[in-house]
Scaffold this motif. Sequence first.
Motif, short mmCIF file in Angstrom:
data_model
loop_
_atom_site.label_atom_id
_atom_site.label_comp_id
_atom_site.label_asym_id
_atom_site.label_seq_id
_atom_site.Cartn_x
_atom_site.Cartn_y
_atom_site.Cartn_z
N ASP A 57 5.55 20.68 2.22
CA ASP A 57 6.99 20.53 2.05
C ASP A 57 7.61 19.89 3.28
O ASP A 57 7.38 20.31 4.41
N GLY A 58 8.38 18.88 3.09
CA GLY A 58 9.09 18.22 4.18
C GLY A 58 8.26 17.20 4.95
O GLY A 58 8.72 16.64 5.93
N VAL A 59 7.04 16.96 4.52
CA VAL A 59 6.17 15.99 5.19
C VAL A 59 6.48 14.61 4.64
O VAL A 59 6.70 14.44 3.44
N ALA A 60 6.49 13.62 5.49
CA ALA A 60 6.73 12.25 5.05
C ALA A 60 5.66 11.83 4.05
O ALA A 60 4.51 12.26 4.14
N ALA A 61 6.03 10.99 3.12
CA ALA A 61 5.11 10.55 2.06
C ALA A 61 3.84 9.93 2.64
O ALA A 61 2.75 10.14 2.11
N ALA A 62 3.96 9.24 3.73
CA ALA A 62 2.79 8.60 4.34
C ALA A 62 1.82 9.63 4.92
O ALA A 62 0.63 9.35 5.06
N ASP A 63 2.32 10.80 5.25
CA ASP A 63 1.47 11.84 5.85
C ASP A 63 1.09 12.95 4.88
O ASP A 63 0.45 13.92 5.27
N ALA A 64 1.48 12.83 3.61
CA ALA A 64 1.24 13.90 2.64
C ALA A 64 -0.25 14.17 2.43
O ALA A 64 -0.66 15.32 2.31
N GLY A 65 -1.07 13.14 2.40
CA GLY A 65 -2.51 13.33 2.22
C GLY A 65 -3.13 14.09 3.38
O GLY A 65 -3.94 14.99 3.18
N ALA A 66 -2.74 13.73 4.60
CA ALA A 66 -3.27 14.42 5.78
C ALA A 66 -2.80 15.88 5.81
O ALA A 66 -3.57 16.79 6.13
N ALA A 67 -1.54 16.10 5.45
CA ALA A 67 -1.01 17.47 5.42
C ALA A 67 -1.73 18.31 4.37
O ALA A 67 -2.09 19.46 4.63
N SER A 68 -1.97 17.74 3.21
CA SER A 68 -2.70 18.45 2.16
C SER A 68 -4.12 18.76 2.61
O SER A 68 -4.62 19.86 2.38
N GLY A 69 -4.77 17.82 3.25
CA GLY A 69 -6.12 18.05 3.77
C GLY A 69 -6.14 19.17 4.80
O GLY A 69 -7.06 20.00 4.82
N LEU A 70 -5.12 19.21 5.65
CA LEU A 70 -5.04 20.26 6.66
C LEU A 70 -4.84 21.62 6.00
O LEU A 70 -5.48 22.61 6.38
N VAL A 71 -3.97 21.68 4.99
CA VAL A 71 -3.75 22.94 4.27
C VAL A 71 -5.05 23.44 3.66
O VAL A 71 -5.40 24.61 3.78
N HIS A 72 -5.79 22.55 3.01
CA HIS A 72 -7.04 22.96 2.36
C HIS A 72 -8.12 23.32 3.38
O HIS A 72 -8.92 24.23 3.15
N THR A 73 -8.14 22.65 4.52
CA THR A 73 -9.10 22.98 5.57
C THR A 73 -8.82 24.37 6.12
O THR A 73 -9.75 25.18 6.29
N VAL A 74 -7.56 24.68 6.38
CA VAL A 74 -7.20 26.01 6.87
C VAL A 74 -7.54 27.07 5.83
O VAL A 74 -8.02 28.16 6.17
N HIS A 75 -7.34 26.75 4.56
CA HIS A 75 -7.68 27.69 3.49
C HIS A 75 -9.18 27.99 3.50
O HIS A 75 -9.59 29.15 3.39
#
Length: 142
Positions: A57-75
Amino acid sequence: MLYMGAMMGLALTMVGMVWLSRLDLHTPYLTQVAFPMVLIGAGQGLAPAPLTSSGVDGVAAADAGAASGLVHTVHQIGSALSLSILTAMAASVSTGHGAADIAARSGAALTGSVVLLALALALGATLTLIVPARTRPHERSL
């Protein structure tokens, strides 16, 4: 608002785990295993989507993939760490009797999972109550 769905999911999962952690050698399947598993399944169905959404949430569209990858890595790291903690807890319990030993070890691991879920719920409540919600551009009053 995103945290509320995740907190509801964590609470349902925790209730199911508390119920399931009461197993012993003579636990009836339907009332002491199947019903708690339904609660756990419902909780696990409610929690991941809001947690993932809040992570990007609130992440720029260009960084959404990296943010999603980080979320799943932490999970994944959290899952592995939790599993190792619960395995160590189960290994520390012994009754000296074959089948009773398995029930006691399972109960210890499930009780440990209740503690971890309670910590996650407390953290979620703290974040919800203390961290101010961001206002989105379309929600701002003019």
